[in-house]
Every structure is written in C-alpha cells, then in structure tokens.
Motif scaffolding. Structure first.
Motif, PDB file in Angstrom:
ATOM      1  N   UNK A 102      35.374 -17.922  -2.535  1.00 26.04           N
ATOM      2  CA  UNK A 102      35.146 -18.430  -3.888  1.00 26.04           C
ATOM      3  C   UNK A 102      35.068 -17.283  -4.886  1.00 26.04           C
ATOM      4  N   UNK A 103      34.423 -16.219  -4.490  1.00 27.75           N
ATOM      5  CA  UNK A 103      34.289 -15.039  -5.353  1.00 27.75           C
ATOM      6  C   UNK A 103      35.664 -14.429  -5.631  1.00 27.75           C
ATOM      7  N   UNK A 104      36.504 -14.336  -4.608  1.00 24.67           N
ATOM      8  CA  UNK A 104      37.855 -13.803  -4.774  1.00 24.67           C
ATOM      9  C   UNK A 104      38.677 -14.671  -5.724  1.00 24.67           C
ATOM     10  N   UNK A 105      38.578 -15.984  -5.568  1.00 27.63           N
ATOM     11  CA  UNK A 105      39.308 -16.893  -6.445  1.00 27.63           C
ATOM     12  C   UNK A 105      38.851 -16.743  -7.889  1.00 27.63           C
ATOM     13  N   UNK A 106      37.565 -16.581  -8.082  1.00 31.45           N
ATOM     14  CA  UNK A 106      37.021 -16.411  -9.421  1.00 31.45           C
ATOM     15  C   UNK A 106      37.546 -15.113 -10.048  1.00 31.45           C
ATOM     16  N   UNK A 107      37.555 -14.043  -9.258  1.00 32.25           N
ATOM     17  CA  UNK A 107      38.052 -12.772  -9.767  1.00 32.25           C
ATOM     18  C   UNK A 107      39.540 -12.832 -10.099  1.00 32.25           C
ATOM     19  N   UNK A 108      40.317 -13.535  -9.295  1.00 37.30           N
ATOM     20  CA  UNK A 108      41.749 -13.698  -9.572  1.00 37.30           C
ATOM     21  C   UNK A 108      41.950 -14.495 -10.854  1.00 37.30           C
ATOM     22  N   UNK A 109      41.113 -15.488 -11.050  1.00 34.91           N
ATOM     23  CA  UNK A 109      41.211 -16.329 -12.235  1.00 34.91           C
ATOM     24  C   UNK A 109      40.888 -15.528 -13.509  1.00 34.91           C
ATOM     25  N   UNK A 110      39.942 -14.607 -13.401  1.00 31.84           N
ATOM     26  CA  UNK A 110      39.516 -13.822 -14.555  1.00 31.84           C
ATOM     27  C   UNK A 110      40.508 -12.738 -14.953  1.00 31.84           C
ATOM     28  N   UNK A 111      41.435 -12.403 -14.092  1.00 31.31           N
ATOM     29  CA  UNK A 111      42.429 -11.350 -14.393  1.00 31.31           C
ATOM     30  C   UNK A 111      43.474 -11.814 -15.334  1.00 31.31           C
TER      31      UNK A 111
END
Length: 111
Positions: A102-111
C-alpha cells in the motif's frame, strides 16, 4: 525474533480470536459431552477457557441462551492469543507485506 513472537502470543488479547458462530458450535458440542481431542493444543485450551466462562455465566444467568453467553465471552479479554509463535510470525509478515504494498502504491501515485 523468535523470542519476540513467543512474547506476543503469550500477552493478553482484547478478545478471543474466534467467531461467535464457530465458538457456539464448538461449545454446544462440548456441552453435549463430546471431547475435542482432535483439535490442536492451543485451540483446545481456548475452547476449554471459553466453556469455563460460559458455564459460570450460565449458572448466574440460566435464562440467557447459550449463543448469547458465548457472544459475551468471546468479546471478553483473553489471557493469551492461543496461537504458536510461528502462526504469529506468518500473520505479522502478511500484515507487513500488505502495508508495504500500500505504501509503494501511494508513493507511485504521488510521483
């Protein structure tokens, strides 16, 4: 880490981690005089503790149905988690893995 998992499973739990339906089935089975020797040691201990508490509650409240008494008991604090350290390790690893995904998905979304 093994000692950490050992301590985790021995700590008190906010409730018994079994559904009310499953606990009711097993407690009714036990109240009929059937044994649960086929279960693992931890599960058997958990159901014996639940049965003990249900029996005490039933003595003080004979007009309340067994299912309701089981619901009350399952929601009570349990003396431990009734699982092996290995099971705790698997559960914690799964939670950690989901959190990381979930953390990885959030970081990808924020890029």
């Amino acid at each position: 880490m093994e000692s950490v998992y050992q301590r985790i499973v021995q700590t008190k739990s906010k409730r018994f981690w079994v559904s009310e339906e499953q606990a009711s089935k097993v407690i009714s089975y036990m109240m009929k005089g059937n044994n649960i020797d086929y279960m693992g040691k931890n599960k058997r201990k958990m159901f014996e503790e639940i049965l003990s508490r249900v029996t005490k509650l039933h003595q003080n409240n004979p007009d309340i149905r067994i299912f309701k008494l089981v619901e009350i008991v399952v929601a009570q604090e349990a003396p431990c988690f009734y699982m092996t350290p290995g099971s705790a390790k698997v559960i914690i690893s799964q939670i950690k893995s989901k959190w990381c995904q979930q953390r990885l998905q959030l970081l990808r979304f924020l890029r």
